[in-house]
Design a protein around this motif. Structure first.
Motif, mmCIF file in Angstrom:
data_model
loop_
_atom_site.group_PDB
_atom_site.id
_atom_site.type_symbol
_atom_site.label_atom_id
_atom_site.label_comp_id
_atom_site.label_asym_id
_atom_site.label_seq_id
_atom_site.Cartn_x
_atom_site.Cartn_y
_atom_site.Cartn_z
ATOM 1 N N LEU A 61 12.357 18.850 87.509
ATOM 2 C CA LEU A 61 11.250 17.892 87.519
ATOM 3 C C LEU A 61 11.343 16.931 86.336
ATOM 4 O O LEU A 61 11.173 15.708 86.496
ATOM 5 N N VAL A 62 11.622 17.468 85.150
ATOM 6 C CA VAL A 62 11.744 16.612 83.963
ATOM 7 C C VAL A 62 12.881 15.616 84.139
ATOM 8 O O VAL A 62 12.768 14.441 83.747
ATOM 9 N N SER A 63 13.987 16.049 84.741
ATOM 10 C CA SER A 63 15.117 15.143 84.961
ATOM 11 C C SER A 63 14.745 14.023 85.926
ATOM 12 O O SER A 63 15.171 12.874 85.747
ATOM 13 N N CYS A 64 13.947 14.336 86.938
ATOM 14 C CA CYS A 64 13.499 13.295 87.875
ATOM 15 C C CYS A 64 12.625 12.264 87.160
ATOM 16 O O CYS A 64 12.738 11.053 87.404
ATOM 17 N N ILE A 65 11.750 12.729 86.275
ATOM 18 C CA ILE A 65 10.853 11.824 85.551
ATOM 19 C C ILE A 65 11.637 10.949 84.577
ATOM 20 O O ILE A 65 11.474 9.712 84.553
ATOM 21 N N LEU A 66 12.500 11.570 83.769
ATOM 22 C CA LEU A 66 13.310 10.790 82.828
ATOM 23 C C LEU A 66 14.239 9.830 83.560
ATOM 24 O O LEU A 66 14.434 8.682 83.131
ATOM 25 N N GLY A 67 14.809 10.291 84.678
ATOM 26 C CA GLY A 67 15.680 9.419 85.464
ATOM 27 C C GLY A 67 14.944 8.223 86.022
ATOM 28 O O GLY A 67 15.495 7.112 86.091
ATOM 29 N N SER A 68 13.693 8.409 86.406
ATOM 30 C CA SER A 68 12.890 7.299 86.933
ATOM 31 C C SER A 68 12.669 6.239 85.858
ATOM 32 O O SER A 68 12.766 5.035 86.131
ATOM 33 N N TYR A 69 12.370 6.674 84.631
ATOM 34 C CA TYR A 69 12.213 5.717 83.530
ATOM 35 C C TYR A 69 13.528 5.004 83.234
ATOM 36 O O TYR A 69 13.552 3.791 82.978
ATOM 37 N N ALA A 70 14.636 5.755 83.256
ATOM 38 C CA ALA A 70 15.936 5.150 82.971
ATOM 39 C C ALA A 70 16.297 4.097 84.021
ATOM 40 O O ALA A 70 16.790 3.011 83.688
ATOM 41 N N HIS A 72 14.181 2.432 85.834
ATOM 42 C CA HIS A 72 13.253 1.314 85.634
ATOM 43 C C HIS A 72 13.803 0.315 84.623
ATOM 44 O O HIS A 72 13.646 -0.909 84.778
ATOM 45 N N TRP A 73 14.470 0.843 83.587
ATOM 46 C CA TRP A 73 15.001 -0.028 82.543
ATOM 47 C C TRP A 73 16.402 -0.544 82.840
ATOM 48 O O TRP A 73 16.928 -1.380 82.099
ATOM 49 N N GLY A 74 17.034 -0.064 83.905
ATOM 50 C CA GLY A 74 18.331 -0.650 84.260
ATOM 51 C C GLY A 74 19.449 0.317 84.544
ATOM 52 O O GLY A 74 20.577 -0.112 84.831
ATOM 53 N N GLN A 87 19.021 -2.648 78.109
ATOM 54 C CA GLN A 87 20.135 -1.762 77.777
ATOM 55 C C GLN A 87 19.691 -0.675 76.789
ATOM 56 O O GLN A 87 20.039 0.501 76.949
ATOM 57 N N PHE A 88 18.918 -1.077 75.800
ATOM 58 C CA PHE A 88 18.455 -0.143 74.776
ATOM 59 C C PHE A 88 17.657 0.996 75.401
ATOM 60 O O PHE A 88 17.941 2.180 75.173
ATOM 61 N N PHE A 93 16.815 6.540 77.431
ATOM 62 C CA PHE A 93 16.299 7.510 78.396
ATOM 63 C C PHE A 93 17.441 8.327 79.000
ATOM 64 O O PHE A 93 17.284 9.528 79.253
ATOM 65 N N THR A 94 18.593 7.682 79.206
ATOM 66 C CA THR A 94 19.744 8.399 79.761
ATOM 67 C C THR A 94 20.256 9.449 78.778
ATOM 68 O O THR A 94 20.651 10.551 79.176
ATOM 69 N N THR A 95 20.235 9.126 77.495
ATOM 70 C CA THR A 95 20.678 10.073 76.476
ATOM 71 C C THR A 95 19.819 11.333 76.486
ATOM 72 O O THR A 95 20.336 12.453 76.414
ATOM 73 N N PHE A 96 18.508 11.155 76.595
ATOM 74 C CA PHE A 96 17.620 12.324 76.621
ATOM 75 C C PHE A 96 17.607 13.002 77.992
ATOM 76 O O PHE A 96 17.183 14.158 78.116
#
Length: 356
Positions: A61-70, A72-74, A87-88, A93-96
């Protein structure tokens, strides 16, 4: 001089999101059913393999949420079409996201390993040692990768996501990171293959109907699908060594990691939900193993083997049942998967035992 061809502004992040959330929507209800079978149908206490799979779902679930933010930013788009801010944030978000998607399938594999340990007897020493080795190496290798991820640039952690920081100057070479990823993926593939082969080996010497044995093998060996996904993920690790265009190249790898996570959760839970289907259709429920439940109710020794190994439907209106008297205490060495000696004669009696 030939002009450089600029890529199209495509977004494979959409594919990543769809597979992530659809996979979560499919695998999570199976885990919920797993807990309902344990607590409501079989009425056993939760074991460590249940808690491990729950951890896998939470990290999924956490990976789905973080992936959605990532995304969103590109994430999933070529960097040339992204602003500095995009890019930043996409890379941050991808790093975390990375340690989360590394840990999620690890908990799934460990859950299935503990499940197999639960149905093995003390005499199956080498099988047990191999499973404990899988568990230990899973934890150690994932911890090493996560530590390497956040220490690869020393004190310049911002080089992991800030395009203005020269990562080539402060961080370890990409080739070394790729080699570590290959080693990790290779071990995961070997683990999935062993977790698929071991149940088949265990069932080979078990005294039960051949059709039931094949059905159990099919359920317990579903890790082959996780093995296939892990192989594809291993191939996609080549994208890690690509210089530039991180937001696009890494997405190809993470798509397959998300597929792997949900396959691992499904395959680790499939053997535990079989009583739900067998009881509903009133047919054989053979193959559900629950050592804790039987110990809790005072079944020991050969009673455990019978209650766990040979469950089949009994209807009181058309069958008369006689029960064998069982003696012994919890010090019995006869576990669920007990192999017979060559000179022993076995008699299998199929019964159904349910507790309300």
């Amino acid at each position: 001089m030939a002009a450089t061809t600029q890529p199209s502004d495509i977004n494979i992040g959409t594919t990543f999101l769809i597979l992530s959330w659809v996979g979560f929507a499919v695998s999570t209800p199976v885990v919920v059913l797993r807990f309902w079978v344990a607590l409501g149908l079989v009425k056993r206490r939760l074991a460590i393999h249940d808690w491990m799979i729950l951890c896998s779902v939470i990290f999924n679930l956490v990976s789905c949420i973080l992936g959605s933010y990532a995304v969103h930013w590109g994430l999933g788009r070529h960097e040339v079409f992204l602003s500095y801010s995009q890019q930043f944030h996409a890379q941050k978000f991808t790093t975390f996201l990375e340690p989360v998607i590394i840990t999620a399938p690890m908990f799934g594999r460990v859950s299935f390993a503990f499940f197999l340990l639960n149905i093995l007897g003390p005499r199956d020493r080498w099988f047990r040692v191999s499973l404990w080795a899988v568990i230990a190496i899973q934890f150690l290798q994932d911890a090493a990768i996560i530590i390497e991820l956040f220490t690869q640039c020393g004190t310049h952690t911002d080089a992991l996501w800030d395009p203005h920081v020269n990562a080539a100057k402060d961080c370890i070479p990409l080739t070394l990171q790729t080699v570590l990823a290959y080693l990790s993926s290779a071990f995961n593939s070997i683990s999935d293959l062993w977790l698929s082969a071991l149940p088949a080996i265990m069932l080979r010497g078990l005294a039960m109907a051949r059709s039931t044995k094949y059905a159990l093998a099919a359920v317990l060996c579903l890790s082959l699908f996780a093995f296939a996904a892990s192989i594809v993920k291993t191939i996609e690790n080549a994208n890690l060594s690509a210089v530039g265009d991180f937001t696009y190249n890494v997405t190809k790898l993470e798509i397959w990691i998300m597929v792997e996570i949900n396959i691992v959760i499904l395959t680790a839970s499939a053997p535990t939900i079989r009583p739900f289907f067998t009881r509903n259709r009133g047919s054989s429920a053979e193959g559900y193993y629950d050592v804790e439940a039987t110990k809790k109710r005072g079944f020991t020794g050969r009673a455990q083997s019978l209650a766990l190994q040979s469950k089949s439907a009994v209807s009181t209106h058309n069958q008369d049942m006689s029960a064998r008297s069982f003696q012994g205490h919890n010090d019995s060495q006869e576990y669920v998967l007990k192999k017979l000696d060559k000179n022993e004669i076995s008699k299998t009696t199929d019964v159904q035992v349910w507790y309300e």
